[in-house]
Design an enzyme around this catalytic site. Structure first.
Site, mmCIF file in Angstrom:
data_model
loop_
_atom_site.group_PDB
_atom_site.id
_atom_site.type_symbol
_atom_site.label_atom_id
_atom_site.label_comp_id
_atom_site.label_asym_id
_atom_site.label_seq_id
_atom_site.Cartn_x
_atom_site.Cartn_y
_atom_site.Cartn_z
ATOM 1 N N GLY A 116 25.442 41.764 60.422
ATOM 2 C CA GLY A 116 25.342 43.211 60.576
ATOM 3 C C GLY A 116 26.516 43.907 59.930
ATOM 4 O O GLY A 116 27.515 43.277 59.573
ATOM 5 N N PRO A 117 26.428 45.216 59.783
ATOM 6 C CA PRO A 117 27.516 45.969 59.151
ATOM 7 C C PRO A 117 28.788 45.957 59.995
ATOM 8 O O PRO A 117 28.748 45.605 61.182
ATOM 9 C CB PRO A 117 26.937 47.386 59.032
ATOM 10 N N PRO A 118 29.925 46.340 59.409
ATOM 11 C CA PRO A 118 31.188 46.338 60.159
ATOM 12 C C PRO A 118 31.142 47.304 61.345
ATOM 13 O O PRO A 118 30.533 48.366 61.272
ATOM 14 C CB PRO A 118 32.218 46.809 59.117
ATOM 15 N N SER A 148 11.314 52.118 48.824
ATOM 16 C CA SER A 148 10.681 52.803 49.963
ATOM 17 C C SER A 148 10.412 54.284 49.712
ATOM 18 O O SER A 148 9.752 54.936 50.523
ATOM 19 C CB SER A 148 11.549 52.637 51.216
ATOM 20 N N LYS A 196 15.664 55.134 59.945
ATOM 21 C CA LYS A 196 14.975 56.237 59.274
ATOM 22 C C LYS A 196 14.352 57.188 60.289
ATOM 23 O O LYS A 196 14.382 58.417 60.108
ATOM 24 C CB LYS A 196 13.910 55.678 58.336
#
Length: 788
Positions: free
Chosen positions: A372-374, A695, A738
């Site tokens: 996952g992101p930081p 997308s 989103k």
């Protein structure tokens, strides 16, 4: 020969100073000692006249009182620069050579010193002499001289660096020869020969010969010195060691210190759980230590290895906590959200509990990889997991590690060898079943020292790690009881074979609602205490926290949010410390006063329906965002312009969308030659921000269809989905982020691919409550809903 005349054009006599073992050269300074009576008289004579003397070398340096026949007939006239009295009748003299001179007549004065009538003894001017030698030969000779001179300087260390640098700059090779001769310890006969020789070619040959000989002599001398020193050192060392051993044995009664160390190791050995097949080997090593003198170099190496091996737990485990309710409580206490991770740990505990009830003592622990992101809590959740399952916690950061030995250790034969960090951690924690966190596994490197990711293949393979061999420990070790958890920001940096051994759990970025709860439950209370406040002195409304999240942070995690909360606490601390207030309630309207202007803004839904403008949804590293796509159609020749710093995938989506629209030309009222007679310009605002991904396909197609048909697009509608040439709507990722972005932008309805209905459970209830989500399968359905 041209003669040197005084200003009245008559021959002059000049005092003579004999030199022992040294030769003076023109244009070079020379310092020497003077103490002989004749030398001092000649010096006095020169100082009283024009301060010039003739420096002549003696043929025999042992002659104390040289006669006329003991002096060479070619010398150097020099100016006396400085005379320094060191002690009574003993001086240091500094001179500078002026020109070469040949003695015509040498006269001994009654006081015991010599004067000489001289003629200048010039060489052929260099600019003439150099042309008499082949240019390439001259250059090659010059390079050889510089090379020999530099080598001599490096090996002997007797020549200052400035002299080397100056020699390289000299273009007059006569001066170069004189400079080298002054600094190199030639025989004085050779130096005199160089002074007397007038032919440049012969002087060059002489200096190379003399330099080569002197360098060889020095090298031979060094080799002889080394051999002699080695022989003497060995004899002295053997004698010293024998005497030392005898003294220790006499005074300490039989090497008591070694026996004490061996006894301590034997006690550790008795308590150790080393496998039976390796106990004999370890016992032999202890016996070797017992026989070694304390100062023996190998003794410390052996002791360090034995201590490392004997301190390993070898089967010693801690009691696990298998209380599922307590584990849930601990995990929820420390972290909000992260349902997938928490669920996987509860599953593990449930399975483990049932296995123990059935008498299964050990099991292969899962190898989890949190991606996952930081700032989303990957590292901190691992620590909470360790507490929840009742295991000790070890953390090892893999970021930037390039040496395989960090994982597997060094072999004992190397100086400074040590175990790898896996075994060091196990030894330090003293249990076989800790939770071992391998942080930042996607940041591993590799170079000539090996590939650490390959070394981890064995560690993270449940089928192999029960027999892990550290190069230093040498004894196989069972890591199957260790619960390994790895973290990464992206799976792209993890080698395929290593990734295949791990169970992937993705941690997506937090939504605004989740960040609000994290700030209220964890971050704000923590920062209030960290900044010297208490809950009675500071509080924040939900509106203030939401504004702080939206306007002052743009991240997937909560690190920046925590920093901004700390800023708020510090600003409030100032007000309280200055007795302005006793309690401060931060509202949304106070944020700009406390933190300054807003750093970030978010696009809101359009206020009216427009032609050629559609709203899409994008996933970013910091969460989700809305994306306006604009299309203009102009008279032209069929050119398609794509602007807004679009990536290749997004450009291909635009082309696919245009192809779809052309296939629906009748429905959109598009003439056959419409494309040939018009240019189409597709633009995505925020041109400084790179954009890519498939997308936005249906959004581009909708904006194109609107511009071509002249129909407006609903302003309260957003959409996301990849488009195919046949008009099918294909699935996308990041639906949760989103959806949150659409809700934040006051969008009322979003269109998503039919296949993404499986992801609806991930969307927060607070979003789905106010946002209509419609799934579509084809582009025709999209246009039916979007176009008015």
């Amino acid at each position: 020969m041209a003669q040197k005349f005084s200003q009245d054009n008559t021959k002059t006599e000049i005092p003579v100073i004999p030199l022992r073992g040294i030769v003076a050269y023109p244009k070079l300074t020379l310092a020497f000692d003077a103490g002989r009576a004749g030398t001092l008289l000649a010096l006095d004579k020169a100082l009283k006249s024009n301060r010039q003397v003739l420096l002549l070398a003696q043929k025999d340096i042992d002659t104390e009182e040289p006669k006329a026949g003991d002096l060479y007939r070619v010398g150097t006239v020099a100016d006396i620069i400085q005379v320094l009295e060191v002690k009574n009748d003993y001086y240091k003299i500094l001179t500078e050579g002026v020109y070469r001179a040949k003695v015509e007549r040498l006269t001994r004065r009654h006081k015991g010193y010599y004067t000489a009538q001289i003629m200048e003894y010039p060489r052929i001017p260099y600019h003439i002499a150099s042309k008499q030698i082949d240019e390439l030969q001259l250059e090659a000779t010059h390079r050889e001289i510089i090379s020999l001179f530099e080598t001599y300087a490096i090996e002997t260390g007797l020549i200052p660096p400035d002299a080397i640098s100056f020699a390289k700059t000299l273009k007059n090779y006569d001066q170069l020869i004189d400079l080298v001769s002054v600094h190199v310890n030639f025989k004085h006969e050779n130096k005199q020969a160089l002074l007397e020789e007038q032919d440049l070619g012969k002087r060059l040959e002489q200096i190379i010969l003399y330099l080569s000989q002197e360098l060889k002599l020095f090298q031979y001398g060094q080799e002889i010195d080394r051999k002699v020193k080695k022989a003497i050192d060995k004899q002295q060392r053997d004698y010293y060691l024998r005497e030392q051993m005898r003294t220790i044995e006499d005074e300490l009664s039989g090497a008591r210190s070694e026996l004490t160390e061996a006894d301590r190791l034997r006690e550790l050995f008795a308590e150790s759980n080393i496998p039976e097949e390796y106990r004999e080997k370890v016992e032999r090593e202890i016996d070797r230590v017992a026989r070694m003198p304390a100062n023996f170099p190998e003794a410390s190496v052996q002791i360090n290895w034995l201590e490392m091996v004997l301190k390993l737990p070898f089967g010693k485990t801690d009691q696990e906590k298998l209380d599922l309710q307590l584990a849930r409580k601990i995990l929820d206490r420390d972290h909000y959200g992260l349902k997938d991770v928490k669920q996987r740990i509860i599953e593990y505990l449930a399975v483990r509990k049932l296995q123990i009830e059935q008498g299964i003592k050990s099991t292969k622990g899962p190898i989890l990889c949190l991606v996952g992101p930081p700032g989303v809590g990957k590292t901190s959740i691992a620590k909470s997991i360790a507490e929840a399952v009742g295991r000790k916690y070890i953390r090892m950061s893999l970021g930037g590690i390039r040496d395989e030995s960090e994982i597997r250790g060094h072999r004992r034969t190397y100086v400074g060898a040590m175990a790898g960090r896996i075994m060091q951690g196990i030894s330090h924690i003293n249990t076989d079943n800790p939770l071992f966190l391998l942080d930042e596994i996607d940041k591993l490197g590799n170079d000539f020292r090996g590939d650490p990711s390959s070394a981890l293949l064995e560690v993270l393979d449940p089928e192999q790690n029960n027999n892990f061999r550290d190069h230093y420990v040498e004894i196989p070790y069972d890591l199957s009881n260790v619960l390994f958890i790895t973290t990464a920001n992206s799976i792209e940096g993890i080698p395929g074979p290593l990734f295949d051994r791990m169970e992937l759990i993705r941690l997506s970025g937090y939504t605004e609602v989740e960040k609000l709860e994290i700030a209220k439950r964890h971050l704000l209370p923590k920062q209030i205490i960290a900044n010297g406040l208490n809950a009675k002195q500071l509080s924040m409304t939900d509106g203030a926290l939401t504004g702080l999240i939206s306007w002052y942070t743009a991240e997937a995690g909560v690190r920046q949010l925590e920093r901004e909360l700390a800023r708020v606490c510090r600003r409030v601390a100032i007000k309280i410390a200055e007795d302005e207030v006793s309690h401060y309630r931060v509202k949304q309207t106070d944020l700009e006063d406390l933190l300054g202007k807003r750093k970030y803004t978010y696009d809101m839904a359009e206020k009216e329906d427009l032609v050629g403008s559609a709203t899409g949804l994008a996933w970013t590293y910091a969460g989700g965002d809305t994306l306006n796509i604009e299309v203009n159609i102009l008279p032209g020749s069929g050119k398609l312009d794509l602007t807004g710093q679009l990536g290749n995938v997004m450009k291909e989506s635009a082309k696919a969308a245009l192809t779809y629209c052309r296939s629906r030309s009748e429905d959109l009222g598009m003439a056959e030659d419409f494309i040939k007679q018009h240019d189409i310009h597709i633009h995505v605002p925020a041109g400084a921000v790179p954009k890519d991904g498939p997308s936005a396909g249906i959004t581009i197609a909708t904006a194109l269809a609107s511009a071509i048909s002249g129909k407006k697009v609903r302003h309260d509608l957003a959409m996301t989905g990849e488009i195919s040439l046949r008009g099918r709507v294909l699935p996308i990722g990041g639906l949760k982020e989103k959806s949150v972005a659409a809700h934040r932008a006051k969008i009322k309805e979003i269109l998503i691919p039919k296949e993404n209905e499986r992801d609806l459970d991930d969307i927060p209830e607070s979003v789905t409550k106010n946002l209509k989500i419609t799934s579509v399968q084809t582009m025709d359905e999209v246009l039916k809903i979007a176009l008015i």
